[in-house]
Write an enzyme that holds these catalytic residues in place. Structure first.
Site, PDB file in Angstrom:
ATOM      1  N   LYS A   1       3.942 -15.348   2.977  1.00 55.92           N
ATOM      2  CA  LYS A   1       4.446 -16.121   1.619  1.00 55.92           C
ATOM      3  C   LYS A   1       5.905 -16.430   1.351  1.00 55.92           C
ATOM      4  O   LYS A   1       6.529 -15.828   0.553  1.00 55.92           O
ATOM      5  CB  LYS A   1       3.762 -15.308   0.366  1.00 55.92           C
ATOM      6  CG  LYS A   1       3.785 -15.957  -0.981  1.00 55.92           C
ATOM      7  CD  LYS A   1       2.854 -17.217  -0.987  1.00 55.92           C
ATOM      8  CE  LYS A   1       2.960 -17.679  -2.272  1.00 55.92           C
ATOM      9  NZ  LYS A   1       2.228 -19.282  -2.410  1.00 55.92           N
TER      10      LYS A   1
ATOM     11  N   ASP B   1     -11.829  -9.928   4.035  1.00 58.17           N
ATOM     12  CA  ASP B   1     -12.998  -9.981   3.224  1.00 58.17           C
ATOM     13  C   ASP B   1     -13.702 -11.268   2.971  1.00 58.17           C
ATOM     14  O   ASP B   1     -14.898 -11.630   3.209  1.00 58.17           O
ATOM     15  CB  ASP B   1     -12.861  -9.534   1.762  1.00 58.17           C
ATOM     16  CG  ASP B   1     -13.206  -8.150   1.620  1.00 58.17           C
ATOM     17  OD1 ASP B   1     -13.290  -7.260   2.393  1.00 58.17           O
ATOM     18  OD2 ASP B   1     -13.677  -7.478   0.272  1.00 58.17           O
TER      19      ASP B   1
ATOM     20  N   ASP C   1      -1.725 -18.453   0.874  1.00 62.05           N
ATOM     21  CA  ASP C   1      -3.031 -19.342   0.056  1.00 62.05           C
ATOM     22  C   ASP C   1      -3.251 -20.447   0.780  1.00 62.05           C
ATOM     23  O   ASP C   1      -4.638 -20.822   0.781  1.00 62.05           O
ATOM     24  CB  ASP C   1      -2.259 -19.855  -1.194  1.00 62.05           C
ATOM     25  CG  ASP C   1      -0.765 -20.600  -1.063  1.00 62.05           C
ATOM     26  OD1 ASP C   1      -0.201 -20.453   0.140  1.00 62.05           O
ATOM     27  OD2 ASP C   1       0.008 -21.091  -2.027  1.00 62.05           O
TER      28      ASP C   1
ATOM     29  N   ASP D   1      -6.011  -7.585   4.116  1.00 65.73           N
ATOM     30  CA  ASP D   1      -7.152  -7.018   3.129  1.00 65.73           C
ATOM     31  C   ASP D   1      -8.008  -8.105   2.605  1.00 65.73           C
ATOM     32  O   ASP D   1      -9.099  -8.330   2.902  1.00 65.73           O
ATOM     33  CB  ASP D   1      -6.640  -6.124   2.207  1.00 65.73           C
ATOM     34  CG  ASP D   1      -7.558  -5.308   1.357  1.00 65.73           C
ATOM     35  OD1 ASP D   1      -8.622  -5.006   1.848  1.00 65.73           O
ATOM     36  OD2 ASP D   1      -7.656  -5.297   0.081  1.00 65.73           O
TER      37      ASP D   1
ATOM     38  N   TYR E   1       0.636  -1.144   0.167  1.00 60.62           N
ATOM     39  CA  TYR E   1       0.060   0.041  -0.115  1.00 60.62           C
ATOM     40  C   TYR E   1       0.802   1.348   0.092  1.00 60.62           C
ATOM     41  O   TYR E   1       0.298   2.379  -0.478  1.00 60.62           O
ATOM     42  CB  TYR E   1      -0.938   0.106   1.103  1.00 60.62           C
ATOM     43  CG  TYR E   1      -2.079  -0.761   1.267  1.00 60.62           C
ATOM     44  CD1 TYR E   1      -1.940  -2.133   0.921  1.00 60.62           C
ATOM     45  CD2 TYR E   1      -3.357  -0.216   1.109  1.00 60.62           C
ATOM     46  CE1 TYR E   1      -3.355  -2.884   0.621  1.00 60.62           C
ATOM     47  CE2 TYR E   1      -4.688  -0.844   1.256  1.00 60.62           C
ATOM     48  CZ  TYR E   1      -4.384  -2.372   0.783  1.00 60.62           C
ATOM     49  OH  TYR E   1      -5.757  -3.028   0.855  1.00 60.62           O
TER      50      TYR E   1
END
Ligand code: IPM
Ligand code: MG
Length: 365
Positions: free
Chosen positions: A191, A251, A223, A247, A141
């Site tokens: 990751k 969701d 993942d 983020d 970001y």
């Protein structure tokens, strides 16, 4: 207690859900003898329309002068041109950065009476009660370089996932502290099989775990975590992760609770409960501005109302008051009232204001 609160309703359904949360806070004030002084400001598209920027210095200073910030949502199709030089989201990102709100807490708790309104099997979501700790002021970001340009071989763009040791350590600490007060299990999501920043993240997590021998640390690739979230979500308790992963995962996790309209968030400038017991924070629903629902008295105000409960808890140390709000929400849901996003097919739903009124009345007791 006398509380100065910056209120930034923002765009889309933001003003509608914030209005209900303000009503609920009024009831909390009345019942428990607190005085809320609300100071309103513009952010996002509303601010762009008025002054050409998504966050003015004036609004920022007002927030800095207050004890906490309540925010609705920003954004909408009117400001979505990919070539635009200012975007509503810039206002939100600037607030997070300028107010140093590095720790974003996103609890995902399934209200038992809503287990049937999720798209996932009720037996899978039963008992889900987790908190995702998302790093909020670093990573993709904010990392530099971040730009778009044209080369002789076509257009290019770059975003950078940059993390410093200090940034990683302070957010991991929030994860460890919260885990210590809950199940004593912390899942650090990265990751590390691909990304260098994740390898640093993992290394620091391992080093820090020496200071938290009572907390069991598990590493999970992002993942795999995305899969685990819908496979066996009830096994997860505290997750800590970097900005973009957080983020996306939140969701996804919101679907466990039935709707994005149910999930609150707290963005904090410190480790909750450490040192000074209160922390400056900004509180907002995790949902966006839902422009299609705006102005129709449809949006679910519960995420914003539950964000106020988090504010009472983390920024003011008012645990009883926070619980009173959470109990009021549960009691209204218990009695069967639903906004459109959580209603069972074929049943009648109520509007934003009606939901806000019912919760306000329930808070009054
Ligand atoms: C969120 C939102 C924001 C984010 C957007 C509106 C910039 O999706 O709070 O999760 O990406 O952080
Ligand atoms: Mg998001």
């Amino acid at each position: 207690m006398k509380i100065e609160l910056a209120v930034l309703p923002g765009d889309g359904v933001g003003p509608e859900v914030v209005a209900e949360a303000v009503k609920v806070l009024g009831a909390v004030g009345q019942r428990f003898g607190h005085e809320f002084n609300m100071r309103y400001g513009l952010v996002g598209g509303a601010s762009i329309d008025q002054s050409g920027t998504a966050l003015t210095a004036e609004t920022l200073h007002m927030c800095q002068d207050c004890h906490a910030v309540l925010l609705g949502a920003v954004g909408g199709p009117r400001w979505d041109d990919p070539l635009a030089t200012v975007r509503p989201e810039d206002g939100l990102l600037a607030l997070r950065k300028e107010l140093r709100l590095f720790a974003n807490l996103r609890p995902v708790k399934v209200f038992p009476m809503l287990a049937d309104s999720t798209t996932i099997k009720p037996e899978v979501v039963k008992g889900v009660d987790m908190v995702v700790v998302r790093e909020l002021t670093g990573g993709l970001y904010f990392g530099k370089p971040k730009k778009r340009w044209t080369t002789s071989r076509g257009r290019r763009a770059v975003d950078s996932m940059v993390y410093t040791e200090k940034e990683i350590e302070r957010i991991l600490r929030v994860g460890f502290e919260i885990a210590r007060r809950r199940s004593k299990k912390l899942v650090s999501v990265d990751k590390a099989n691909v990304l260098e920043s994740s390898r640093l993240w993992r290394q620091i997590a391992i080093e820090l775990s020496a200071e938290y021998p009572d907390v069991e640390l598990e590493h999970m690739l992002v993942d795999a975590c995305a899969m685990r979230l819908i496979q066996r979500p009830a096994d997860l308790d505290v997750i800590v992760t970097e900005n973009t992963f957080g983020d996306i995962l939140t969701d996804e996790a919101s679907m466990l609770a039935g709707s994005l309209g149910m999930l609150p968030s707290a963005s904090l400038a410190g480790v909750p409960g450490a040192g000074k017991s209160i922390t400056f924070g900004m509180y907002e629903p995790i949902h966006g501005s839902a422009p299609k629902r705006a102005g129709q008295n449809m949006a679910n105000p519960i995420a914003t109302i539950l964000s106020c409960a988090m504010m009472l808890r983390y920024s003011f140390g008012l645990e009883t008051e926070a619980e009173a709000v959470e109990k009021a929400v549960a009691s209204v849901l218990e009695r069967g009232y639903r906004t459109y996003d959580i209603v069972e097919r074929g049943k009648a739903s109520i509007g934003t204001r009606e939901m806000g009124d019912l919760i306000t009345t329930a808070v009054r007791g």
